[in-house]
Write a protein that holds these residues in place. Structure first.
Motif, PDB file in Angstrom:
ATOM      1  N   VAL A 217       0.844  -1.200   0.000  1.00  0.00           N
ATOM      2  CA  VAL A 217       0.000   0.000   0.000  1.00  0.00           C
ATOM      3  C   VAL A 217       0.877   1.247   0.000  1.00  0.00           C
ATOM      4  O   VAL A 217       2.081   1.173   0.270  1.00  0.00           O
ATOM      5  CB  VAL A 217      -0.948   0.024   1.228  1.00  0.00           C
ATOM      6  CG1 VAL A 217      -1.824  -1.221   1.268  1.00  0.00           C
ATOM      7  CG2 VAL A 217      -0.173   0.187   2.540  1.00  0.00           C
ATOM      8  N   GLN A 218       0.253   2.371  -0.285  1.00  0.00           N
ATOM      9  CA  GLN A 218       0.939   3.664  -0.251  1.00  0.00           C
ATOM     10  C   GLN A 218       1.136   4.106   1.200  1.00  0.00           C
ATOM     11  O   GLN A 218       0.395   3.688   2.082  1.00  0.00           O
ATOM     12  CB  GLN A 218       0.088   4.713  -0.974  1.00  0.00           C
ATOM     13  CG  GLN A 218       0.109   4.583  -2.482  1.00  0.00           C
ATOM     14  CD  GLN A 218       1.272   5.324  -3.119  1.00  0.00           C
ATOM     15  OE1 GLN A 218       1.640   6.414  -2.707  1.00  0.00           O
ATOM     16  NE2 GLN A 218       1.846   4.733  -4.146  1.00  0.00           N
ATOM     17  N   PRO A 219       2.108   4.974   1.442  1.00  0.00           N
ATOM     18  CA  PRO A 219       2.266   5.513   2.799  1.00  0.00           C
ATOM     19  C   PRO A 219       0.970   6.179   3.271  1.00  0.00           C
ATOM     20  O   PRO A 219       0.266   6.795   2.461  1.00  0.00           O
ATOM     21  CB  PRO A 219       3.381   6.558   2.634  1.00  0.00           C
ATOM     22  CG  PRO A 219       4.148   6.115   1.426  1.00  0.00           C
ATOM     23  CD  PRO A 219       3.129   5.494   0.509  1.00  0.00           C
TER      24      PRO A 219
ATOM     25  N   CYS B 200      -9.200  -0.065  -0.998  1.00  0.00           N
ATOM     26  CA  CYS B 200      -9.530  -0.212  -2.431  1.00  0.00           C
ATOM     27  C   CYS B 200      -8.279  -0.473  -3.267  1.00  0.00           C
ATOM     28  O   CYS B 200      -8.335  -1.164  -4.266  1.00  0.00           O
ATOM     29  CB  CYS B 200     -10.313   1.003  -2.943  1.00  0.00           C
ATOM     30  SG  CYS B 200      -9.313   2.446  -3.330  1.00  0.00           S
ATOM     31  N   ASP B 201      -7.161   0.095  -2.838  1.00  0.00           N
ATOM     32  CA  ASP B 201      -5.905  -0.008  -3.606  1.00  0.00           C
ATOM     33  C   ASP B 201      -4.882  -0.782  -2.787  1.00  0.00           C
ATOM     34  O   ASP B 201      -4.096  -0.213  -2.083  1.00  0.00           O
ATOM     35  CB  ASP B 201      -5.407   1.414  -3.909  1.00  0.00           C
ATOM     36  CG  ASP B 201      -4.223   1.440  -4.862  1.00  0.00           C
ATOM     37  OD1 ASP B 201      -3.833   0.386  -5.372  1.00  0.00           O
ATOM     38  OD2 ASP B 201      -3.677   2.536  -5.074  1.00  0.00           O
ATOM     39  N   ASN B 202      -4.881  -2.119  -2.837  1.00  0.00           N
ATOM     40  CA  ASN B 202      -5.618  -2.930  -3.778  1.00  0.00           C
ATOM     41  C   ASN B 202      -6.192  -4.163  -3.087  1.00  0.00           C
ATOM     42  O   ASN B 202      -6.674  -5.089  -3.717  1.00  0.00           O
ATOM     43  CB  ASN B 202      -4.637  -3.298  -4.930  1.00  0.00           C
ATOM     44  CG  ASN B 202      -5.113  -4.361  -5.854  1.00  0.00           C
ATOM     45  OD1 ASN B 202      -4.694  -5.501  -5.772  1.00  0.00           O
ATOM     46  ND2 ASN B 202      -6.072  -4.002  -6.701  1.00  0.00           N
TER      47      ASN B 202
ATOM     48  N   GLU C 198       5.314  -4.924  -4.376  1.00  0.00           N
ATOM     49  CA  GLU C 198       6.117  -3.749  -4.746  1.00  0.00           C
ATOM     50  C   GLU C 198       5.454  -2.908  -5.834  1.00  0.00           C
ATOM     51  O   GLU C 198       6.117  -2.123  -6.505  1.00  0.00           O
ATOM     52  CB  GLU C 198       7.516  -4.188  -5.232  1.00  0.00           C
ATOM     53  CG  GLU C 198       8.336  -4.847  -4.149  1.00  0.00           C
ATOM     54  CD  GLU C 198       9.688  -5.346  -4.653  1.00  0.00           C
ATOM     55  OE1 GLU C 198      10.235  -4.787  -5.623  1.00  0.00           O
ATOM     56  OE2 GLU C 198      10.190  -6.318  -4.080  1.00  0.00           O
ATOM     57  N   GLU C 199       4.149  -3.065  -5.998  1.00  0.00           N
ATOM     58  CA  GLU C 199       3.493  -2.318  -7.073  1.00  0.00           C
ATOM     59  C   GLU C 199       3.623  -0.820  -6.862  1.00  0.00           C
ATOM     60  O   GLU C 199       3.851  -0.061  -7.795  1.00  0.00           O
ATOM     61  CB  GLU C 199       2.010  -2.712  -7.157  1.00  0.00           C
ATOM     62  CG  GLU C 199       1.329  -2.284  -8.460  1.00  0.00           C
ATOM     63  CD  GLU C 199       0.802  -0.853  -8.436  1.00  0.00           C
ATOM     64  OE1 GLU C 199       0.496  -0.325  -9.507  1.00  0.00           O
ATOM     65  OE2 GLU C 199       0.699  -0.255  -7.359  1.00  0.00           O
ATOM     66  N   GLU C 200       3.456  -0.395  -5.625  1.00  0.00           N
ATOM     67  CA  GLU C 200       3.444   1.048  -5.352  1.00  0.00           C
ATOM     68  C   GLU C 200       4.836   1.670  -5.409  1.00  0.00           C
ATOM     69  O   GLU C 200       4.987   2.876  -5.213  1.00  0.00           O
ATOM     70  CB  GLU C 200       2.792   1.322  -3.988  1.00  0.00           C
ATOM     71  CG  GLU C 200       1.348   0.852  -3.862  1.00  0.00           C
ATOM     72  CD  GLU C 200       0.342   1.674  -4.679  1.00  0.00           C
ATOM     73  OE1 GLU C 200       0.766   2.559  -5.440  1.00  0.00           O
ATOM     74  OE2 GLU C 200      -0.863   1.412  -4.539  1.00  0.00           O
ATOM     75  N   VAL C 201       5.848   0.846  -5.635  1.00  0.00           N
ATOM     76  CA  VAL C 201       7.197   1.385  -5.808  1.00  0.00           C
ATOM     77  C   VAL C 201       7.805   0.930  -7.134  1.00  0.00           C
ATOM     78  O   VAL C 201       9.029   0.946  -7.307  1.00  0.00           O
ATOM     79  CB  VAL C 201       8.124   1.029  -4.623  1.00  0.00           C
ATOM     80  CG1 VAL C 201       7.717   1.827  -3.384  1.00  0.00           C
ATOM     81  CG2 VAL C 201       8.107  -0.456  -4.305  1.00  0.00           C
TER      82      VAL C 201
ATOM     83  N   PRO D 166      -7.851   6.688  -3.024  1.00  0.00           N
ATOM     84  CA  PRO D 166      -6.589   5.952  -3.040  1.00  0.00           C
ATOM     85  C   PRO D 166      -5.433   6.943  -2.927  1.00  0.00           C
ATOM     86  O   PRO D 166      -5.511   8.050  -3.449  1.00  0.00           O
ATOM     87  CB  PRO D 166      -6.588   5.269  -4.410  1.00  0.00           C
ATOM     88  CG  PRO D 166      -7.482   6.106  -5.264  1.00  0.00           C
ATOM     89  CD  PRO D 166      -8.525   6.669  -4.331  1.00  0.00           C
ATOM     90  N   HIS D 167      -4.411   6.575  -2.208  1.00  0.00           N
ATOM     91  CA  HIS D 167      -3.208   7.400  -1.977  1.00  0.00           C
ATOM     92  C   HIS D 167      -3.500   8.606  -1.076  1.00  0.00           C
ATOM     93  O   HIS D 167      -2.584   9.360  -0.775  1.00  0.00           O
ATOM     94  CB  HIS D 167      -2.558   7.898  -3.284  1.00  0.00           C
ATOM     95  CG  HIS D 167      -2.069   6.796  -4.168  1.00  0.00           C
ATOM     96  ND1 HIS D 167      -1.045   6.947  -5.072  1.00  0.00           N
ATOM     97  CD2 HIS D 167      -2.451   5.497  -4.288  1.00  0.00           C
ATOM     98  CE1 HIS D 167      -0.838   5.816  -5.721  1.00  0.00           C
ATOM     99  NE2 HIS D 167      -1.681   4.918  -5.258  1.00  0.00           N
ATOM    100  N   SER D 168      -4.747   8.841  -0.710  1.00  0.00           N
ATOM    101  CA  SER D 168      -5.110   9.992   0.124  1.00  0.00           C
ATOM    102  C   SER D 168      -5.492   9.502   1.521  1.00  0.00           C
ATOM    103  O   SER D 168      -5.666   8.307   1.739  1.00  0.00           O
ATOM    104  CB  SER D 168      -6.322  10.709  -0.470  1.00  0.00           C
ATOM    105  OG  SER D 168      -6.036  11.236  -1.725  1.00  0.00           O
TER     106      SER D 168
HETATM  107 MN    MN Z   1      -1.872   2.817  -5.773  1.00  0.00          MN
END
Ligand code: MN
Ligand code: BES
Length: 458
Positions: A92-94, A121-123, A155-158, A429-431
């Protein structure tokens, strides 16, 4: 199929509990201190997959482990059975900034039909929906009409670095007819969507260095350049007043939008006033000559993702900072190539950087844009599954986000991706306050269930 859909309906409360368990892992791939959490989360996915009857294993990599989980392979009297991959990510994102979350990001909370939590949701919610569809087949003794392999990475988010080499090493095992990915969005609950294009990406980190330490701004200010000011001036040169990226050559390879496609975009539901209000901006801004839908999905951009320099604590501190840093990503569309973009951005930065500061440019992850005509039989099968599950006519759309691995799948496995996103526009997402809609979760499971039947019929 009735038994499968009944099973899904009857088990929603447990599925939601399981999604909450999944979300409790703070599997933040960008932050090294979370490596053990990524490992633990991957182990949870393996365990869960085994419990529903899949043959699952954890594959260590240089980075975070990859989960591979296969349905029991049935014999088909010598005929090869169709084989599909389901791709998703457990990283996930930070979650920062924490203070903007109404409740902590890794303590899932349900309000109405929304499940809040980083990764909901992500993901995690989207890939769990696919597991649940398969669970329903396996637990009701309903024969799956095709073989499935889940590939869930961390590692999708990176930028999916480890997965690319993993695919090369395991291409025989992973060869398939298509890759199914639910990691995109849909415009409204009444508009299920098949996404046929994603933007690519190229990331940069630029540091400007001035004095070899922070200086008293009264004593020395006025005699040396200020790295924060120099960076602000440099950044201001990267976009013009019409919202165009002002880097020579940036648009050279961009394939113009066809009149047909522009006409299709106009059919998607979009309300500018609502959109403006939802985002909390006083006014929209974007590349002149294009609609908001085009700007955010089919046109390239350059964005500042983070900007740091000097004293950021409470009160004031009168210094000339020693350095200033910016994180930038460009989003790319067909036929832009990340390697070329990285080259021209570096060249341009070197040209416009003033001699009063030293510049370091690091280029990070890159991914090519993706576009595939949604006209083939697999796309038609996916559209049928969407319609059956959501009971509304599906739309075709392009998305502005990136899923770096889709082009690698295409190159190595020679298979297209079917992007069947379940996220709503207000899922964040990301927020802060990311959520997943529980109806999308349930319908996503149904969609998965129908999809295997529709795809196997081809
Ligand atoms: Mn994402
Ligand atoms: N699920 C998103 C990608 C996405 C979101 C596509 C919404 C379309 C619509 C994915 O997890 C993501 O955020 N990817 C990153 C990739 C990047 C860090 C290389 C992105 O797009 O920023």
């Amino acid at each position: 199929m009735q038994r499968v859909t009944d099973y899904l309906r009857a088990n929603q409360p447990r599925f939601i509990d399981e999604l909450c368990d999944y979300i409790r892992f703070p599997s933040v791939s960008a932050q090294p201190q979370h490596r053990p959490d990524l490992q633990a989360c991957a182990e949870w996915v393996v365990n869960h997959a085994q419990n529903i009857g899949l043959d699952a294993r954890l594959c260590p990599t240089q980075g975070n482990p990859i989960v591979v989980a296969k349905t029991p392979r049935l014999s088909s009297n010598g005929k090869p059975r169709p084989h599909f991959l389901v791709y998703g990510h457990y990283d996930v994102q930070p979650p920062e900034p924490f203070e903007l979350w109404k409740t902590p990001p890794f303590e899932p909370r349900i309000a109405g039909r929304s499940l809040f939590g980083r990764g909901s949701c992500d993901n995690k919610g989207q890939n769990l929906a696919h597991f649940k569809a398969v669970e329903a087949y396996l637990k009701t003794g309903t024969e799956l009409p095709c073989d499935l392999t889940f590939v869930i990475e961390g590692e999708e988010e990176v930028g999916s670095r480890s997965l690319a080499s993993f695919l090369k090493d395991h291409q025989d095992e992973l060869r398939c007819d298509a890759i199914v990915i639910s990691d995109t969005g849909m415009p409204t609950p009444k508009h299920p969507a098949l996404t046929y294009a994603l933007r690519g990406i190229a990331a940069f980190e630029i540091t400007l260095r001035g004095p070899d330490r922070d200086l008293h701004s009264g004593v020395f200010g006025g005699t040396v350049d200020n790295p924060a000011m120099a960076l602000a001036q440099l950044l201001a040169k990267l976009r013009d007043k019409n919202g165009r990226v002002a880097i020579p050559g940036f648009y050279d390879d961009v394939k113009p939008l066809s009149a047909y496609e522009r006409k299709q975009f106009k059919r998607l539901p979009f309300n500018a006033a609502q959109y403006t209000k939802f985002l909390g901006v006083p006014r929209l801004f974007g590349e002149r000559g294009y609609t908001a839908i085009e700007q955010r999905s089919a046109r390239p951009t350059l964005e500042i993702n983070g900007l740091t320099s000097g004293y950021q604590g409470e009160g004031s501190k009168t210094i000339v900072p020693a350095w200033a840093r910016v994180k930038i990503t460009t989003r790319l569309v067909p036929n832009q190539k990340p390697d070329r973009i990285i080259k021209i951005v570096r060249k341009h930065l070197a040209k416009i950087c003033p001699p009063t500061v030293r510049m370091e440019v690091e280029s990070g992850h890159g991914a090519e844009p993706y576009l595939v005509a949604p006209t083939g039989p697999q796309s038609q099968a996916a559209l049928r599954a969407l319609k059956l599950a959501f009971e509304h006519d599906p739309v075709l759309m392009r998305e502005g986000g990136s899923i770096p691995i889709v082009n690698v799948f295409k190159k190595i496995l020679k298979a297209d991706a079917l992007l069947l996103g379940l996220a709503l526009p207000d899922d964040n997402p990301h927020s802060p306050n990311e959520k997943f809609d529980l109806d999308c979760f349930a319908k996503g499971q149904l969609m998965g269930a129908y999809l295997w039947r529709e795809l196997a019929r081809l």
